[in-house]
Write a protein that holds these residues in place. Structure first.
Motif, PDB file in Angstrom:
ATOM      1  N   HIS A   6       0.515  -0.921  -0.006  1.00 51.23           N
ATOM      2  CA  HIS A   6       0.209  -0.123   0.149  1.00 51.23           C
ATOM      3  C   HIS A   6       0.899   0.917  -0.132  1.00 51.23           C
ATOM      4  O   HIS A   6       0.806   2.199  -0.450  1.00 51.23           O
ATOM      5  CB  HIS A   6      -0.879  -0.351   0.938  1.00 51.23           C
ATOM      6  N   GLN A   7       1.365   1.356   0.988  1.00 56.73           N
ATOM      7  CA  GLN A   7       2.586   2.242   0.363  1.00 56.73           C
ATOM      8  C   GLN A   7       3.501   2.835  -0.198  1.00 56.73           C
ATOM      9  O   GLN A   7       3.561   3.922  -1.536  1.00 56.73           O
ATOM     10  CB  GLN A   7       3.701   2.114   1.635  1.00 56.73           C
ATOM     11  N   THR A   8       3.707   1.750  -1.201  1.00 56.94           N
ATOM     12  CA  THR A   8       4.362   1.927  -2.733  1.00 56.94           C
ATOM     13  C   THR A   8       3.324   2.237  -3.508  1.00 56.94           C
ATOM     14  O   THR A   8       3.629   3.464  -3.966  1.00 56.94           O
ATOM     15  CB  THR A   8       4.958   0.603  -3.585  1.00 56.94           C
ATOM     16  N   LEU A   9       2.140   1.850  -3.623  1.00 62.92           N
ATOM     17  CA  LEU A   9       1.394   2.456  -4.320  1.00 62.92           C
ATOM     18  C   LEU A   9       0.430   4.154  -3.975  1.00 62.92           C
ATOM     19  O   LEU A   9       0.105   5.160  -4.726  1.00 62.92           O
ATOM     20  CB  LEU A   9      -0.480   1.708  -3.932  1.00 62.92           C
ATOM     21  N   LYS A  10       0.382   4.191  -2.343  1.00 64.40           N
ATOM     22  CA  LYS A  10       0.278   5.677  -1.757  1.00 64.40           C
ATOM     23  C   LYS A  10       1.808   6.453  -2.268  1.00 64.40           C
ATOM     24  O   LYS A  10       1.115   7.539  -2.942  1.00 64.40           O
ATOM     25  CB  LYS A  10       0.432   5.613  -0.415  1.00 64.40           C
ATOM     26  N   TYR A  21      -4.624   8.384  -3.507  1.00 67.80           N
ATOM     27  CA  TYR A  21      -4.526   7.550  -3.029  1.00 67.80           C
ATOM     28  C   TYR A  21      -5.799   6.894  -2.016  1.00 67.80           C
ATOM     29  O   TYR A  21      -6.839   5.890  -1.941  1.00 67.80           O
ATOM     30  CB  TYR A  21      -3.572   7.370  -2.144  1.00 67.80           C
ATOM     31  N   PRO A  22      -6.325   7.961  -1.153  1.00 63.81           N
ATOM     32  CA  PRO A  22      -7.280   7.702   0.125  1.00 63.81           C
ATOM     33  C   PRO A  22      -8.704   7.518  -1.042  1.00 63.81           C
ATOM     34  O   PRO A  22      -9.823   6.737  -0.253  1.00 63.81           O
ATOM     35  CB  PRO A  22      -7.153   8.705   0.267  1.00 63.81           C
ATOM     36  N   TRP A 161      -3.146   1.095   5.993  1.00 63.77           N
ATOM     37  CA  TRP A 161      -2.039   0.277   5.302  1.00 63.77           C
ATOM     38  C   TRP A 161      -0.720   1.271   6.234  1.00 63.77           C
ATOM     39  O   TRP A 161       0.260   0.619   5.949  1.00 63.77           O
ATOM     40  CB  TRP A 161      -1.994  -0.547   4.021  1.00 63.77           C
ATOM     41  N   THR A 162      -0.713   2.476   5.054  1.00 63.23           N
ATOM     42  CA  THR A 162       0.220   3.239   5.282  1.00 63.23           C
ATOM     43  C   THR A 162       0.171   3.995   6.321  1.00 63.23           C
ATOM     44  O   THR A 162      -0.630   4.474   7.282  1.00 63.23           O
ATOM     45  CB  THR A 162      -0.255   4.076   4.009  1.00 63.23           C
ATOM     46  N   LYS A 163       1.430   5.204   6.218  1.00 61.37           N
ATOM     47  CA  LYS A 163       1.722   6.892   6.852  1.00 61.37           C
ATOM     48  C   LYS A 163       0.755   7.199   7.172  1.00 61.37           C
ATOM     49  O   LYS A 163       1.334   7.308   6.409  1.00 61.37           O
ATOM     50  CB  LYS A 163       3.523   6.723   7.299  1.00 61.37           C
TER      51      LYS A 163
END
Length: 163
Positions: A6-10, A21-22, A161-163
């Motif tokens: 998810h962080q990579t996609l964000k 992303y959101p 899942w992300t920061k």
């Protein structure tokens, strides 16, 4: 793994528009849902179509970068886990999850439903996205706190899942 994915996609989305992303994660969570099971099809990702809020070249760049982000998100996970041993129990669980995927495709997926309702359609080409093997078990319930149970908890709640 889910955090990395998810962080990579964000990161790819944020490079183009921090609202992407959101917005697209929520769209994914809503669209890829097996409503009858109260769960999403997996740990999610992003989903979008018919974007028209920016110039075509900007949207193309975003779609291109988002597509390439899947490579950066997925390949390291495969590399890290492809040699992991597994048992018949895990294979059976995989087949059960594939059954849930088949349910989604046949009951909810717009593309599959459209294809099946199109006169003269080549049905086999429409159903090619279904897994070759799937499994259903009556009242299947994983052992508490098992990896399978943890996955079910994840797909039955909305997770950040992300920061």
């Amino acid at each position: 793994d889910a955090g990395h994915f998810h962080q990579t996609l964000k990161d790819a989305c944020d490079a183009h528009d921090p609202s992407y992303y959101p917005r697209f994660k929520a769209w994914c969570d809503k669209y890829f849902s097996n409503v009858h099971r109260g769960e999403t099809r997996g740990i999610g990702g992003i989903f979008f179509d018919d974007l028209d809020d920016k110039e075509p070249e900007q949207l193309f760049r975003f779609a291109y970068d988002a597509g390439n982000a899947f490579i950066r998100a997925y390949v390291p996970l495969v590399a890290r886990r492809m040699a992991m041993p597994y048992t018949q129990r895990e294979r059976d669980w995989q087949l059960i999850r594939r059954g849930h995927y088949a349910e989604f495709n046949l009951v909810y997926d717009r593309g599959t439903k459209f294809g099946l309702m199109t006169p003269g359609a080549r049905i086999e080409s429409i159903l090619m996205s279904l897994p070759l093997a799937a499994r259903w078990e009556y009242m299947n319930k994983p052992d508490p706190d098992s990896p399978e149970d943890l996955l079910l908890r994840a797909v039955r709640t909305t997770t950040t899942w992300t920061k």
